[in-house]
Design a protein around this motif. Structure first.
Motif, PDB file in Angstrom:
ATOM      1  N   GLY A 447       0.818  -1.217   0.000  1.00  0.00           N
ATOM      2  CA  GLY A 447       0.000   0.000   0.000  1.00  0.00           C
ATOM      3  C   GLY A 447       0.842   1.253   0.000  1.00  0.00           C
ATOM      4  N   ASN A 448       0.566   2.130   0.950  1.00  0.00           N
ATOM      5  CA  ASN A 448       1.269   3.410   1.047  1.00  0.00           C
ATOM      6  C   ASN A 448       2.612   3.205   1.736  1.00  0.00           C
ATOM      7  N   MET A 449       3.640   3.068   0.935  1.00  0.00           N
ATOM      8  CA  MET A 449       4.964   2.806   1.474  1.00  0.00           C
ATOM      9  C   MET A 449       5.531   4.048   2.155  1.00  0.00           C
ATOM     10  N   VAL A 450       6.032   3.882   3.381  1.00  0.00           N
ATOM     11  CA  VAL A 450       6.742   4.941   4.092  1.00  0.00           C
ATOM     12  C   VAL A 450       8.227   4.581   4.040  1.00  0.00           C
ATOM     13  N   TYR A 451       8.984   5.295   3.244  1.00  0.00           N
ATOM     14  CA  TYR A 451      10.364   4.904   2.980  1.00  0.00           C
ATOM     15  C   TYR A 451      11.230   4.943   4.235  1.00  0.00           C
ATOM     16  N   SER A 452      10.964   5.881   5.117  1.00  0.00           N
ATOM     17  CA  SER A 452      11.764   5.960   6.341  1.00  0.00           C
ATOM     18  C   SER A 452      11.544   4.715   7.204  1.00  0.00           C
ATOM     19  N   ASP A 453      10.281   4.255   7.292  1.00  0.00           N
ATOM     20  CA  ASP A 453       9.996   3.033   8.062  1.00  0.00           C
ATOM     21  C   ASP A 453      10.622   1.819   7.403  1.00  0.00           C
ATOM     22  N   LEU A 454      10.536   1.776   6.088  1.00  0.00           N
ATOM     23  CA  LEU A 454      11.143   0.664   5.362  1.00  0.00           C
ATOM     24  C   LEU A 454      12.646   0.626   5.598  1.00  0.00           C
ATOM     25  N   HIS A 455      13.273   1.774   5.501  1.00  0.00           N
ATOM     26  CA  HIS A 455      14.720   1.866   5.722  1.00  0.00           C
ATOM     27  C   HIS A 455      15.080   1.405   7.128  1.00  0.00           C
ATOM     28  N   ASN A 456      14.322   1.864   8.113  1.00  0.00           N
ATOM     29  CA  ASN A 456      14.611   1.501   9.500  1.00  0.00           C
ATOM     30  C   ASN A 456      14.446   0.006   9.727  1.00  0.00           C
ATOM     31  N   SER A 457      13.445  -0.596   9.092  1.00  0.00           N
ATOM     32  CA  SER A 457      13.222  -2.037   9.243  1.00  0.00           C
ATOM     33  C   SER A 457      14.383  -2.833   8.654  1.00  0.00           C
ATOM     34  N   ILE A 458      14.864  -2.389   7.498  1.00  0.00           N
ATOM     35  CA  ILE A 458      15.998  -3.082   6.870  1.00  0.00           C
ATOM     36  C   ILE A 458      17.247  -2.934   7.726  1.00  0.00           C
ATOM     37  N   VAL A 459      17.458  -1.744   8.265  1.00  0.00           N
ATOM     38  CA  VAL A 459      18.618  -1.510   9.127  1.00  0.00           C
ATOM     39  C   VAL A 459      18.544  -2.387  10.374  1.00  0.00           C
ATOM     40  N   GLN A 460      17.344  -2.518  10.958  1.00  0.00           N
ATOM     41  CA  GLN A 460      17.172  -3.378  12.130  1.00  0.00           C
ATOM     42  C   GLN A 460      17.553  -4.815  11.821  1.00  0.00           C
ATOM     43  N   LEU A 461      17.068  -5.324  10.678  1.00  0.00           N
ATOM     44  CA  LEU A 461      17.405  -6.686  10.282  1.00  0.00           C
ATOM     45  C   LEU A 461      18.911  -6.832  10.086  1.00  0.00           C
ATOM     46  N   GLU A 462      19.499  -5.877   9.392  1.00  0.00           N
ATOM     47  CA  GLU A 462      20.935  -5.926   9.132  1.00  0.00           C
ATOM     48  C   GLU A 462      21.732  -5.944  10.423  1.00  0.00           C
ATOM     49  N   GLN A 463      21.401  -5.057  11.353  1.00  0.00           N
ATOM     50  CA  GLN A 463      22.133  -4.985  12.626  1.00  0.00           C
ATOM     51  C   GLN A 463      21.982  -6.270  13.426  1.00  0.00           C
ATOM     52  N   PHE A 464      20.767  -6.831  13.391  1.00  0.00           N
ATOM     53  CA  PHE A 464      20.545  -8.061  14.153  1.00  0.00           C
ATOM     54  C   PHE A 464      21.346  -9.214  13.569  1.00  0.00           C
ATOM     55  N   VAL A 465      21.308  -9.375  12.250  1.00  0.00           N
ATOM     56  CA  VAL A 465      22.041 -10.474  11.614  1.00  0.00           C
ATOM     57  C   VAL A 465      23.534 -10.365  11.875  1.00  0.00           C
ATOM     58  N   LEU A 466      24.056  -9.157  11.739  1.00  0.00           N
ATOM     59  CA  LEU A 466      25.499  -8.968  11.920  1.00  0.00           C
ATOM     60  C   LEU A 466      25.923  -9.079  13.384  1.00  0.00           C
ATOM     61  N   SER A 467      24.957  -8.972  14.295  1.00  0.00           N
ATOM     62  CA  SER A 467      25.289  -9.060  15.726  1.00  0.00           C
ATOM     63  C   SER A 467      25.245 -10.484  16.263  1.00  0.00           C
ATOM     64  N   LEU A 468      24.724 -11.420  15.487  1.00  0.00           N
ATOM     65  CA  LEU A 468      24.624 -12.797  15.955  1.00  0.00           C
ATOM     66  C   LEU A 468      26.020 -13.377  16.185  1.00  0.00           C
ATOM     67  N   PRO A 469      26.233 -13.999  17.325  1.00  0.00           N
ATOM     68  CA  PRO A 469      27.586 -14.505  17.632  1.00  0.00           C
ATOM     69  C   PRO A 469      28.029 -15.635  16.705  1.00  0.00           C
ATOM     70  N   ASN A 470      27.077 -16.495  16.329  1.00  0.00           N
ATOM     71  CA  ASN A 470      27.410 -17.601  15.430  1.00  0.00           C
ATOM     72  C   ASN A 470      26.922 -17.269  14.016  1.00  0.00           C
ATOM     73  N   LYS A 471      27.839 -17.157  13.106  1.00  0.00           N
ATOM     74  CA  LYS A 471      27.490 -16.804  11.723  1.00  0.00           C
ATOM     75  C   LYS A 471      27.007 -18.062  10.984  1.00  0.00           C
ATOM     76  N   THR A 472      25.696 -18.204  10.933  1.00  0.00           N
ATOM     77  CA  THR A 472      25.114 -19.341  10.220  1.00  0.00           C
ATOM     78  C   THR A 472      24.509 -18.857   8.905  1.00  0.00           C
ATOM     79  N   ALA A 473      24.228 -19.806   8.030  1.00  0.00           N
ATOM     80  CA  ALA A 473      23.847 -19.450   6.664  1.00  0.00           C
ATOM     81  C   ALA A 473      22.457 -18.815   6.578  1.00  0.00           C
TER      82      ALA A 473
END
Length: 609
Positions: A447-473
């Motif tokens: 629907g009505n995309m809010v780019y700032s929210d989309l950006h923040n959601s992607i950043v959250q995912l990125e930070q979480f994945v990179l913060s995981l102690p065990n790098k799994t696939a």
């Protein structure tokens, strides 16, 4: 004609007025200047002004006469032409087929479509020997006149085009018009054949052919992977497969397949590797059965352990038979393993039978959720989970919600999945967090995309994945998919990292093929994927698509061997059909099959195959 005369008169009047005004301006300023220089020359300049004025009016009159005479002559000529045309129409029986064709074209050019139809019909009825090509043109031109007249059915226009092709089997325009009207008459498969014939005979029709195909083919499945292959030699078919509308063909083929597939229900099918991968890595963490598989080592000294070894070696189709043979202390987990893999192999009845013997309550409920085939059945399982969690002190609670949310997402119930993920105390599990972040990203694209929210959601995912102690696939592959979806070039780097961690997972190889730089690179990854999982449906479909792209639109490059190769890809893809949710690109397979069959029929018409 009256409006033309009126416009011409207006142009002449405007020119004449402009001309006189120019002369008047010259006289006025000349007169004023001379008055200021010397009053004694007034009479002289008055005479000059009068002469100039007279000359100007005379010039305008001459110009008007010349132009008006030309206009009158044109009108007389047009009137004479109309009389000549009427005279020809009154003596059609005296004209040859060639003359009738030319006369019909004149009527068409003057938009006298009814007369054009009459003239072309007279030419067709003449049956003049040696005039076959002219009669074909007359049939085609009559179809064009009927189209313009607007009072004829699609079937009548199709009939004229078909008759034109009887007299000239290589008539590209007749194929092309028939394709358009086959679409209007809902003869979709015939329309596809006609488009291929038209483009084969006249390459100039390729662009228009694509436009007609838009009304015949629609590859609307959510796998838009070929759009990412940036290479010129696949451009037409990428456009073809993913922007066209062929819903009626798909519906009829889906119905045919459903009828023919009824006797296959309950039969064992090849197990899709992605299902096993999702269980082992995307959802649960504490499942005892999963942990037995991941932690197994040593010599498989029982049938249960042999089955575990088969899972680790990705020989999934053999797991059920081996696990069922277990009679020792591992009888219960072996039956549970067999039940799960029976479900994966399209034999839910056998899975139900085995699960009743299982006393591992938590693992049993995980299997029940995966066997659910709709939203209601999945949510029914959730009700029983609440009771089980209340009486149990184990850690399976989070696994229940993880697998439930994952299955709901697969069935397009993202909002229900978010409700599950927001349940108190279950959202701290890494896989649940990954799923929640992904759903938040998807929610921001609706629907009505809010780019700032989309950006923040992607950043959250990125930070979480990179913060995981065990790098799994799995977490890295999920981040790579999100990057690929939004065109981030980092996707390739992350997918390469995933393949370093798990080089023998068909899931990753297929995903990597979707963001290849060209068709050749994509095929390399697809071939590796199919070497590990020959019945990978999406990979087979993609290979068939790319192989068709290589051939292009010229039927001369289409051989029986190539048809058999692409058909084999389709056959392997269809072997994994269970229901729409387990095979989300089933519609794409049917549509590609329709295109492939249409191309075969078109090539057969010209004796190429």
């Amino acid at each position: 004609m009256n409006s033309a005369n009126s416009d011409g008169g207006l142009r002449i009047n405007f020119t004449r007025t402009k001309f006189v005004a120019l002369r008047f301006k010259t006289v006025f300023f000349g007169f004023s200047e001379q008055m200021s220089s010397s009053s004694s020359d007034n009479a002289t300049w008055l005479r000059r002004a009068a002469l100039v004025g007279v000359a100007g009016v005379a010039s305008a009159g001459v110009l008007y006469y010349i132009l008006n005479r030309g206009r009158t002559a044109g009108s007389k000529k047009a009137a004479d032409g109309g009389k000549a045309l009427k005279a020809d129409l009154n003596s059609l029986h005296k004209l040859s087929v060639q003359q009738l064709k030319e006369l019909g074209n004149k009527c068409f050019s003057t938009k006298d479509y009814d007369d054009a139809i009459k003239v072309f019909s007279a030419a067709i009825e003449r049956k003049e020997k040696g005039a076959e090509s002219l009669i074909a043109i007359c049939y085609q031109n009559r179809a064009a006149s009927k189209e313009k007249a607007g009072s004829y059915t699609a079937e009548e226009i199709i009939e004229d085009c078909s008759n034109a092709l009887k007299f000239n089997p290589s008539y590209a325009k007749a194929y092309f018009r028939r394709a358009r009207y086959n679409e209007k008459a809902k003869n979709y498969q015939e329309g596809l054949v006609d488009v291929f014939c038209a483009v084969h005979l006249d390459e100039k029709l390729e662009q228009q052919g694509a436009q007609v195909m838009m009304a015949l083919v629609c590859f609307t499945c959510h796998y838009m992977f070929l759009k990412r292959i940036r290479t010129a030699n696949v451009k037409f078919f990428i456009y073809l497969f993913f922007n066209f509308q062929m819903e009626e063909i798909e519906k009829s083929r889906r119905k045919e397949w459903t009828e023919s597939h009824k006797n296959k229900q309950g039969q064992r099918m090849p197990i899709r590797h992605e299902k096993v991968y999702a269980w082992l890595w995307k959802t649960v963490v504490n499942d005892a059965l999963r942990n037995d598989i991941l932690n197994f080592s040593g010599t498989p000294d029982s049938d249960y352990k042999k089955a575990l070894q088969l899972v680790r070696e990705k020989q999934f189709d053999a797991v059920c038979d081996v696990a069922e043979r277990e009679e020792g202390d591992d009888r219960m987990p072996a039956l549970l393993l067999a039940a799960r893999f029976y479900g994966y192999a399209n034999q839910p009845n056998k899975a139900e039978k085995q699960k009743e013997l299982v006393k591992w309550r938590a693992s049993k409920h995980l299997v029940l959720i995966e066997l659910a085939r709709n939203k209601e059945k999945i949510l029914e399982s959730v009700v029983s989970l609440a009771y089980l969690a209340a009486i149990s002190s184990d850690l399976y609670n989070a696994d229940f919600y993880a697998i439930t949310a994952f299955r709901l997402v697969m069935y397009g119930e993202a909002h229900e999945a978010m409700k599950i993920l927001q349940t108190t105390g279950v959202s701290e599990m890494p896989n649940l967090k990954l799923l929640r972040y992904t759903l938040e990203i998807l929610a921001n694209t609706d629907g009505n995309m809010v780019y700032s929210d989309l950006h923040n959601s992607i950043v959250q995912l990125e930070q979480f994945v990179l913060s995981l102690p065990n790098k799994t696939a799995y977490p890295i592959s999920l981040l790579a998919k999100i990057y690929a979806t939004f065109g981030n070039p980092e996707a390739i780097k992350y997918y390469d990292d995933v393949l370093k961690l798990e080089p023998n997972e068909s899931v990753h190889l297929f995903d990597r093929s979707c963001i290849a730089n060209n068709a050749e690179e994509s095929l390399v990854y697809l071939e590796k994927c199919l070497a590990l999982e020959p019945n990978h449906a999406e990979a087979n479909l993609m290979c068939a698509s790319l192989k068709m792209n290589e051939i292009g639109n010229k039927l001369t490059d289409f051989t029986r061997a190539k048809y058999d190769e692409m058909s084999a890809y389709m056959d392997r893809a269809e072997q994994t059909f269970e229901d729409t949710i387990d095979f989300p690109i089933v519609h794409g397979v049917f549509r590609l099959r329709a295109i492939l069959d249409a191309k075969l029929e078109a090539a057969s018409l010209f004796g190429i195959i």
